[in-house]
Scaffold this motif. Structure first.
Motif, PDB file in Angstrom:
ATOM      1  N   PRO A  45     -41.353  31.050  75.871  1.00 57.17           N
ATOM      2  CA  PRO A  45     -42.224  32.136  75.413  1.00 57.17           C
ATOM      3  C   PRO A  45     -43.481  31.649  74.694  1.00 57.17           C
ATOM      4  O   PRO A  45     -44.542  32.298  74.797  1.00 57.17           O
ATOM      5  N   GLU A  46     -43.386  30.519  73.992  1.00 56.62           N
ATOM      6  CA  GLU A  46     -44.555  30.009  73.282  1.00 56.62           C
ATOM      7  C   GLU A  46     -45.687  29.642  74.246  1.00 56.62           C
ATOM      8  O   GLU A  46     -46.861  29.631  73.872  1.00 56.62           O
ATOM      9  N   ARG A  47     -45.334  29.344  75.487  1.00 54.98           N
ATOM     10  CA  ARG A  47     -46.343  28.946  76.465  1.00 54.98           C
ATOM     11  C   ARG A  47     -47.189  30.135  76.923  1.00 54.98           C
ATOM     12  O   ARG A  47     -48.191  29.951  77.628  1.00 54.98           O
ATOM     13  N   PHE A  48     -46.810  31.351  76.540  1.00 60.37           N
ATOM     14  CA  PHE A  48     -47.611  32.538  76.843  1.00 60.37           C
ATOM     15  C   PHE A  48     -48.691  32.780  75.795  1.00 60.37           C
ATOM     16  O   PHE A  48     -49.443  33.750  75.901  1.00 60.37           O
ATOM     17  N   ARG A  49     -48.772  31.935  74.808  1.00 64.08           N
ATOM     18  CA  ARG A  49     -49.722  32.162  73.714  1.00 64.08           C
ATOM     19  C   ARG A  49     -51.137  32.412  74.227  1.00 64.08           C
ATOM     20  O   ARG A  49     -51.848  33.278  73.708  1.00 64.08           O
ATOM     21  N   TRP A  50     -51.559  31.662  75.235  1.00 59.22           N
ATOM     22  CA  TRP A  50     -52.945  31.733  75.675  1.00 59.22           C
ATOM     23  C   TRP A  50     -53.148  32.678  76.860  1.00 59.22           C
ATOM     24  O   TRP A  50     -54.271  32.818  77.338  1.00 59.22           O
ATOM     25  N   LEU A  51     -52.082  33.287  77.357  1.00 58.14           N
ATOM     26  CA  LEU A  51     -52.204  34.203  78.483  1.00 58.14           C
ATOM     27  C   LEU A  51     -52.509  35.617  77.996  1.00 58.14           C
ATOM     28  O   LEU A  51     -52.335  35.949  76.826  1.00 58.14           O
ATOM     29  N   PHE A  52     -52.923  36.481  78.926  1.00 58.47           N
ATOM     30  CA  PHE A  52     -53.198  37.873  78.583  1.00 58.47           C
ATOM     31  C   PHE A  52     -51.904  38.657  78.377  1.00 58.47           C
ATOM     32  O   PHE A  52     -51.895  39.669  77.689  1.00 58.47           O
TER      33      PHE A  52
END
Length: 217
Positions: free
Chosen positions: A43-50
């Motif tokens: 989930p942390e890898r979604f930090r930069w996604l919309f």
């Protein structure tokens, strides 16, 4: 020579590589994508996604329905060894009349991040854009605070073009957007280097690279 438009927008084809297969994203990919997004650290890898990491299978299915109703064209990235979807990416800013297209919406899950799967997924998009469709320009953009994405763009052979300050408001935060591009004149040399690096001879029995991808000349 007069600049030429691209032949068409991407038409939803499946793109086959040695290690990955890119398929138009569909609901049947949702279980795999939900699982990979919710691995420890996922989930942390979604930090930069919309978008945020899906909280349920139903949420993953709803997100797929949403993006398929929009203008961008998302694909699921499948690991051919397992047959499972391990990531996603999209064609964005599709402008065949100008011969320009972007890879965006990239979520390469932990099973494929920083591996030959990720590199091949990028290569398949670039090859299709330049060789099959005749695009002149292939773009990569990211939040300027996303240092791993900027490093990846450089590794893949994109050229940094500049910063769009206060470009967007994303998840309640101001976003400065870093722009990168790759041009058709640069592609032949980059294609040769991708193909050299992706050769099975360049990997040991555990999948580790023997030599680095050398795209910077």
């Amino acid at each position: 020579m007069t600049p030429q438009p691209a032949r068409s927008a991407p038409q939803g084809l499946t793109l086959e590589g040695r290690y990955t297969r890119l398929e138009p994203i569909a609901r049947h990919h949702a279980p795999d994508l939900f699982a990979v997004a919710n691995l420890p650290g996922g989930p942390e890898r979604f930090r930069w996604l919309f978008s945020e990491a899906p909280s349920s299978l139903a949420a993953a299915e709803a997100w797929i329905d949403q993006v398929n109703a929009g203008q961008d064209r998302y694909v699921a990235v499948l690991d051919k060894a397992s047959g499972r979807a391990v990531g996603q990416q999209a064609w964005m800013r599709i402008r065949p009349e100008h011969g320009s297209i972007e890879i965006g919406g990239v979520y390469w899950g932990l099973p494929m991040a920083r591996s030959r799967l990720a590199t091949e997924a990028l290569y398949l998009f670039a090859r299709h854009a330049f060789d099959d469709l005749g695009y002149r320009r292939f773009e990569w953009k990211c939040n300027n605070g996303n240092e791993p994405s900027k490093a990846a763009a450089t590794r893949f052979g994109f050229t940094y073009e500049g910063l769009f300050r206060q470009d967007m408001i994303v998840k309640g935060q101001s976003r400065d957007t870093a722009w990168f591009s790759m041009l058709d004149s640069e592609w032949p040399a980059l294609r040769s280097e991708y193909e050299r690096w992706l050769s099975p001879d360049n990997f040991d029995a555990s999948g580790g690279q023997k030599t680095r991808l050398a795209t910077r000349g």
